[in-house]
Design an enzyme around this catalytic site. Structure first.
Site, PDB file in Angstrom:
ATOM      1  N   SER A 110      12.028  44.636 129.540  1.00 26.77           N
ATOM      2  CA  SER A 110      11.701  44.044 128.046  1.00 26.77           C
ATOM      3  C   SER A 110      11.908  45.326 126.814  1.00 26.77           C
ATOM      4  CB  SER A 110       9.851  44.059 128.177  1.00 26.77           C
ATOM      5  OG  SER A 110       9.223  45.371 128.496  1.00 26.77           O
ATOM      6  N   CYS A 111      12.829  46.052 127.204  1.00 25.47           N
ATOM      7  CA  CYS A 111      13.134  47.246 126.353  1.00 25.47           C
ATOM      8  C   CYS A 111      14.110  46.744 124.995  1.00 25.47           C
ATOM      9  CB  CYS A 111      13.624  48.527 127.025  1.00 25.47           C
ATOM     10  SG  CYS A 111      15.247  48.349 127.910  1.00 25.47           S
ATOM     11  N   GLY A 112      14.765  45.705 125.617  1.00 31.70           N
ATOM     12  CA  GLY A 112      15.504  45.247 124.356  1.00 31.70           C
ATOM     13  C   GLY A 112      17.180  45.345 124.611  1.00 31.70           C
TER      14      GLY A 112
END
Length: 271
Positions: A110-112
């Site tokens: 989910s860190c992009g």
């Protein structure tokens, strides 16, 4: 209810067959764990992760290894100083790259970050990248029996119904070790941390089962430990499949009802 730091009793109102009543229930505990590193006389917080209490030492060891912070050969001292705080002390002469920790961001799904950059970063960090190969083969029937064996061992899930699990199996489907946690990534870190402490890495002759879906970060952690086959009860993400294919990991999903899907690495399966 068995005594376990990861369980807490709770009185609830239960609705059944048109009637409401008071009942006793059990919840899976979710609390933050502060993982710290002491190096050269300095102590700094590395991460705070929401986890189920219990096996915090394994979690800290596994997290620091699978996130690429510490190599497997470094013999550290782990101390649980107080509730929800664990400190990992490096031996004299061993240092940690604090600036790298500040830049460390690719390991979370989910860190992009995504796509080719993510895969290249992970590939560069994996210590056993060339280990799995096609060194073993498994018949499909072995994959099919894994969920039932893991489910039978899940003490916390049996009590709460709300917790993830990972299981490490031998090539004949024998359950060797498992871990549970409200966070699927924490459960895998606990399992790998245990294997690291026991000197079992790389796990290149083992099978891994995930009780839920297969995400990018779980495949990354499995690859860090040298695991060649990952099976999941749920679905994989597109980036998880891409990483598994890049790392030479066999990835199976939807292992249920006597069947499963193979997304890559089908050469390890004997039909």
């Amino acid at each position: 209810m068995p005594e376990h730091p990861g369980l807490v009793p709770r009185q609830i109102h239960r609705f059944r067959q048109g009637k409401m009543g008071i009942a006793a229930d059990v919840l899976a505990v979710e609390e933050p764990l502060n993982i710290r590193i002491t190096s050269g006389g300095a102590t700094r917080s590395v991460a705070i992760t929401m986890r189920t209490p219990g096996r915090d030492e394994d979690l800290a060891r596994g997290f620091l290894f699978t996130e690429g912070v510490l190599p497997a050969e470094v013999k550290v001292t782990v101390e649980i100083e107080k509730e929800n705080v664990v400190t990992v002390t490096l031996p004299t002469g061993q240092s940690v790259d604090w600036k790298r920790l500040e830049r460390h961001s690719y390991t979370s799904s989910s860190c992009g970050v995504c796509g080719k950059t993510s895969l290249e970063q992970v590939y560069a960090a994996v210590p056993y990248g060339d280990v799995p190969g096609v060194a073993f083969r498994v018949i499909p029937e072995v994959i099919n029996i894994l969920p039932a064996k893991l489910r039978e061992a899940q003490e916390l899930f049996e009590e709460t119904g709300g917790i993830h699990a990972v299981g490490l199996f031998d090539l004949s489907g024998g359950l060797l070790h498992f871990a549970e946690d409200v966070g699927r990534h924490n459960a895998l870190d606990k399992l790998i941390g245990y294997a690291l402490k026991q000197g079992l890495l790389p796990l290149d002759q083992h099978l891994l089962l995930l009780s839920g879906r297969a995400s990018f970060e779980l495949i990354q952690k499995a690859a860090m430990a040298g695991i060649g086959l990952v099976a999941a009860v749920g679905a994989p993400s597109s980036l998880a499949v891409a990483l598994a294919e890049e790392m030479g990991v066999t990835l199976c999903g939807f292992v249920r009802g006597g069947g499963f899907n193979v997304y890559c690495g089908e050469k390890r399966l004997v039909y």
